[in-house]
Write a protein that holds these residues in place. Structure first.
Motif, PDB file in Angstrom:
ATOM      1  N   LEU A   1      12.119   2.181 134.392  1.00 48.01           N
ATOM      2  CA  LEU A   1      13.166   3.110 134.497  1.00 48.01           C
ATOM      3  C   LEU A   1      13.212   4.024 135.449  1.00 48.01           C
ATOM      4  N   VAL A   2      12.001   4.664 135.778  1.00 52.07           N
ATOM      5  CA  VAL A   2      12.138   5.620 136.961  1.00 52.07           C
ATOM      6  C   VAL A   2      12.339   4.938 138.113  1.00 52.07           C
ATOM      7  N   VAL A   3      11.397   3.798 138.515  1.00 53.56           N
ATOM      8  CA  VAL A   3      11.602   3.048 139.631  1.00 53.56           C
ATOM      9  C   VAL A   3      13.047   2.604 140.004  1.00 53.56           C
ATOM     10  N   GLY A   4      13.681   2.192 138.924  1.00 52.97           N
ATOM     11  CA  GLY A   4      15.058   1.694 139.271  1.00 52.97           C
ATOM     12  C   GLY A   4      16.249   2.976 139.385  1.00 52.97           C
TER      13      GLY A   4
ATOM     14  N   CYS B   1      19.577  -6.004 140.160  1.00 45.94           N
ATOM     15  CA  CYS B   1      19.489  -6.560 138.509  1.00 45.94           C
ATOM     16  C   CYS B   1      18.998  -8.013 138.767  1.00 45.94           C
ATOM     17  N   LEU B   2      19.533  -8.750 139.678  1.00 47.41           N
ATOM     18  CA  LEU B   2      19.123 -10.056 139.770  1.00 47.41           C
ATOM     19  C   LEU B   2      17.932 -10.248 140.006  1.00 47.41           C
ATOM     20  N   LEU B   3      17.262  -9.496 141.155  1.00 42.88           N
ATOM     21  CA  LEU B   3      15.912  -9.614 141.611  1.00 42.88           C
ATOM     22  C   LEU B   3      14.999  -9.362 140.438  1.00 42.88           C
ATOM     23  N   GLY B   4      15.199  -8.200 139.461  1.00 45.61           N
ATOM     24  CA  GLY B   4      14.506  -7.650 138.450  1.00 45.61           C
ATOM     25  C   GLY B   4      14.239  -8.725 137.609  1.00 45.61           C
ATOM     26  N   ALA B   5      15.625  -9.246 136.971  1.00 46.63           N
ATOM     27  CA  ALA B   5      15.433 -10.332 136.127  1.00 46.63           C
ATOM     28  C   ALA B   5      14.574 -11.537 136.485  1.00 46.63           C
ATOM     29  N   LEU B   6      14.806 -11.929 137.665  1.00 46.30           N
ATOM     30  CA  LEU B   6      14.033 -13.084 138.269  1.00 46.30           C
ATOM     31  C   LEU B   6      12.581 -12.929 138.087  1.00 46.30           C
TER      32      LEU B   6
ATOM     33  N   LEU C   1       9.488  -4.608 135.189  1.00 48.29           N
ATOM     34  CA  LEU C   1      10.459  -5.531 135.986  1.00 48.29           C
ATOM     35  C   LEU C   1      11.854  -5.655 135.085  1.00 48.29           C
ATOM     36  N   ALA C   2      11.766  -5.752 133.809  1.00 45.10           N
ATOM     37  CA  ALA C   2      12.973  -5.746 133.027  1.00 45.10           C
ATOM     38  C   ALA C   2      13.775  -4.255 133.033  1.00 45.10           C
ATOM     39  N   CYS C   3      12.934  -3.425 132.885  1.00 44.23           N
ATOM     40  CA  CYS C   3      13.713  -2.019 133.065  1.00 44.23           C
ATOM     41  C   CYS C   3      14.022  -1.414 134.150  1.00 44.23           C
ATOM     42  N   ILE C   4      13.753  -2.149 135.237  1.00 43.68           N
ATOM     43  CA  ILE C   4      14.151  -1.719 136.725  1.00 43.68           C
ATOM     44  C   ILE C   4      15.885  -1.986 136.431  1.00 43.68           C
ATOM     45  N   THR C   5      16.108  -2.910 135.761  1.00 42.91           N
ATOM     46  CA  THR C   5      17.613  -3.464 135.896  1.00 42.91           C
ATOM     47  C   THR C   5      18.411  -2.399 135.200  1.00 42.91           C
TER      48      THR C   5
END
Length: 740
Positions: free
Chosen positions: A456-459, A477-482, A606-610
């Motif tokens: 969350l913080v990194v996003g 978002c696309l890169l994080g989900a991938l 990685l999911a929370c980055i989005t």
């Protein structure tokens, strides 16, 4: 005649304008302080109207009726309950405690299943039931707004949450003591000779709960109903806590300090679920009946599959913490003085930015006021019936926005993944890697939730530092989900098959062991069909349901300084010396639990980055007058489509992998053995499905935004002065269309 053209509307605008002039020091001739305050009440029969938020900011004081002397006396004797910083501290602690009590059930879900004989589908429904009460009332929070005494209502909600926690622990005190060995007489020590191989004439054989009475089943249903009621009350009590707290902070904090306070609030709140799993790890080390231990003691260890920890103790502790955190809210005022000064360290670090923001706010107060002059503010002027009539139209219009709809669907997929993982990951670790319930909770608290906070913080940092626009937010978002999807692929192969269980599971291609090797080895024994006291032949890794099923005639307890070990000897169905040890066989791949959790933590990060960039897509993709309700609609849809059904879906999928059910009063109770390969493939497969769906949604968002950019570029070439276009196409509707 419409409201916008009515004399009442003109009179209200006139009084608000007069209020602005009085804020600057002007007062009508011959008009007393008391009479001037009455102007704000409007015509007879109407509710008193609140002044504009910007008027409060201009005055810099509490904008309620009263003379100057009372405010000066208040300033001369400042109270800690008139300090917004103290409110931020109290609300951070309250939200942390509230999330701790709501997340604690997920940390002990497998223990509750064993204690009350619940299937995973039922336990998943229980875990999701707090969203029922929450969802039913959350929409009306937008209507009430500042009409109520927000701190006091938060306190009432927190007290209800604490009572729900106490009610959740009540079934432990009104139920019979837990008996892990159902064949032992009530007045004898459990694990007595009843589970050994006895002659057929000496021990009666019960059959799948046929001896159950109607009273026993009714009492069981009553205990489960109490827990469902407690979960519903927990959801109802949680409704006012977050929205009213955030709006209260935003109303009375300095404009430059409000984002910082909210950031601190969210950071502290995020630690609540992690603390809940840590608390679960501590409580489940203790035996469930620690307050009423059997006279002869117990022969169980926490690694025994029959072990049930003190699940109820965590609810009592969490309820006490929530009750303590709720106490200050009954002393906060309905409105407090607006915070006048910016924080000193913030003013030093962000001097240039803050100066620019302050100057722009001073230069265009009318423009700042127009930003808040939307449907959310109009909603406070509506009656309940009018608000209900307006809301469906706003909901449908918002859902027609393609960007908003796709972003919400992507968040629904990611939230479904998170809800299923948070609810059943402890149980998955217990079954797949033969770890104890307490150790599984510690692993989740140490890996998953800290990783989610980092994500969350990194996003948020990436969006802020790189000044990402809508297209670049969708790319992030696309890169994080991938990346999250790719990291999850190895999880399918990190596990091992279920070991050989005599009479239930026989591994293809393996040598005949146990009952297959000695077909008549237990014919002389009278083995209860519903007993469960697993033993393991460590030399061949074959497990038997009970010592009786292994043909064992004697029990030996080897005392040791740290713990005692129970052995069963003279076992006719066991090769070699005929000795087996109490408890299930350990998993052959228990060493993979740490690498598994590392990948789970990385996937969560990685999911929370989005999260932040997808949230920005919503804020920039709807009209200004719809932003507040769009966010409310978003959270409502997340509850209805993700947090409510996902635990039930995951629980149902887990139940389909069961190989051997326990029976209670003629019904299926808890599952005793699972097909580990099928469990892993279906549990991780569900996670993979939700991640893939989120990836598809983000890809569609990026395609739509690029198409809109191309169309916008074509319009710029064709027309020198094109109108400003939002993320979603469509004509701007006038604000008056949404007035009642």
């Amino acid at each position: 005649m419409s409201v916008t053209e009515s004399p009442i509307r003109h009179e209200f605008i006139k009084t608000v304008s007069m209020d602005h002039q009085m804020a600057k020091g002007w007062k009508p001739d011959g008009l007393s302080e008391h009479k001037s305050s009455l102007l704000l009440k409007g015509p007879v029969g109407e509710e008193p109207q609140m002044t504009d938020k910007d008027t409060k900011a201009t005055m810099g004081t509490e904008d309620t009726p009263g003379d100057v002397a009372s405010r000066e006396s208040q300033d001369s004797k400042p109270s800690v309950f008139h300090n917004i910083k103290f409110f931020v501290l109290c609300h951070s602690l309250l939200q942390l405690a509230q999330l701790m009590i709501s997340g604690y059930l997920k940390s002990s879900i497998s223990t509750v299943e064993k204690r009350f004989g619940l299937s995973s589908q039922t336990s998943g429904l229980l875990a999701a039931f707090n969203e029922v009460g929450n969802t039913a009332l959350i929409v009306f929070v937008s209507y009430f707004g500042s009409r109520v005494h927000r701190p006091r209502l938060i306190g009432y909600g927190a007290i209800l949450v604490a009572l729900a926690g106490l009610l959740m622990a009540l079934p432990h005190f009104i139920s019979e003591p837990y008996r892990y060995d159902s064949t032992s007489p009530v007045d004898m020590r459990q694990d007595f000779e009843a589970s050994l191989c006895q002659p057929a004439t000496s021990v009666p054989v019960p059959s799948n709960g046929s001896s159950c009475s109607g009273h026993t089943e009714a009492k069981h249903l009553a205990l489960v109903a109490i827990m469902f009621t407690a979960q519903t009350l927990l959801g109802v009590g949680s409704v006012p806590i977050q929205p009213f707290g955030i709006s209260y902070i935003d109303d009375f904090a300095h404009n430059s300090n409000s984002p910082l306070y909210l950031g601190i609030l969210f950071a502290v709140t995020m630690m609540g679920p992690g603390i809940a799993y840590g608390l679960g790890g501590l409580m489940l080390r203790l035996y469930v009946d620690i307050n009423r231990m059997p006279e002869g003691g117990i022969n169980l260890t926490s690694k025994d599959p029959r072990w049930v920890g003190a699940w109820w103790l965590g609810f009592l502790i969490s309820a006490g913490v929530v009750a303590l955190a709720a106490t200050p809210y009954f002393f906060f005022p309905r409105e407090m003085p607006k915070e006048r000064h910016e924080l000193l360290f913030r003013r030093r670090v962000f001097a240039v930015i803050s100066k620019g923001e302050d100057s722009s706010s001073k230069q265009s107060p009318e423009q700042s006021r127009k930003k808040r002059n939307g449907l959310a503010q109009i909603a406070s002027d509506l009656t309940v019936v009018q608000f209900i009539k307006v809301f469906p139209g706003v909901l449908l219009r918002t859902l027609r926005h393609p960007i908003f709809l796709l972003v919400v669907l992507s968040q629904v997929c990611l939230s479904s993944m998170a809800a299923g993982m948070a609810t059943f990951l402890p149980k998955f670790l217990e079954r797949q890697f033969s770890v104890t319930a307490s150790y599984a909770n510690v692993l989740i608290g140490c890996f998953s939730f800290p990783s989610a906070i980092v994500g969350l913080v990194v996003g948020g940092i990436l969006v802020k530092r790189l000044h990402l626009g809508p297209v670049h937010c969708s790319v992030l978002c696309l890169l994080g989900a991938l990346s999250c999807l790719l990291v999850s692929l190895p999880l399918f192969f990190m596990g091992c098959s279920t070991h050989h269980i005599a009479g239930i599971i026989h591994q293809p291609g393996s040598a005949q062991l146990g009952l297959e090797l000695f077909p008549g080895c237990m014919e002389s024994c009278s083995c209860p069909t519903d007993d469960f006291n697993p033993v393991c032949d460590t030399s061949t890794r074959v497990e038997f349901l009970t010592p009786c099923h292994a043909g064992c005639a004697k029990q030996v307890v080897q005392e040791a300084p740290d713990k005692s070990q129970v052995l069963y000897t003279n076992c006719s169905c066991v090769v070699g010396d005929g000795t087996v040890s109490a408890g299930s066989c350990d998993s052959a791949c228990s060493h993979l639990v740490l690498p598994f959790m590392l990948l789970i933590g990385l996937s969560a990060a990685l999911a929370c980055i989005t999260h932040t960039p997808s949230f920005m897509l919503i804020l920039r993709g709807v009209k200004k007058e719809d932003k507040t309700l769009a966010v409310g609609i978003q959270f409502m849809l997340l509850r209805v489509l993700a947090w409510m059904p996902s635990p039930v879906i995951h629980g149902s999928a887990i139940d389909t992998t069961c190989l051997h059910w326990a029976w209670s009063c003629g019904r299926r109770a808890v599952c005793r053995y699972y097909d580990h390969d099928l469990l892993r493939n279906r549990f991780i497969g569900l996670q993979f499905f939700f991640k893939t769906s989120a990836l598809v949604c983000f890809a569609l968002i990026l395609a739509i935004l690029r198409q809109q950019n191309k169309e916008e570029g074509t319009k710029v070439v064709a027309c020198p002065d094109p109108p400003q276009q939002l993320l979603v196409p469509g004509p701007e509707k006038k604000l008056e269309e949404f007035r009642v």
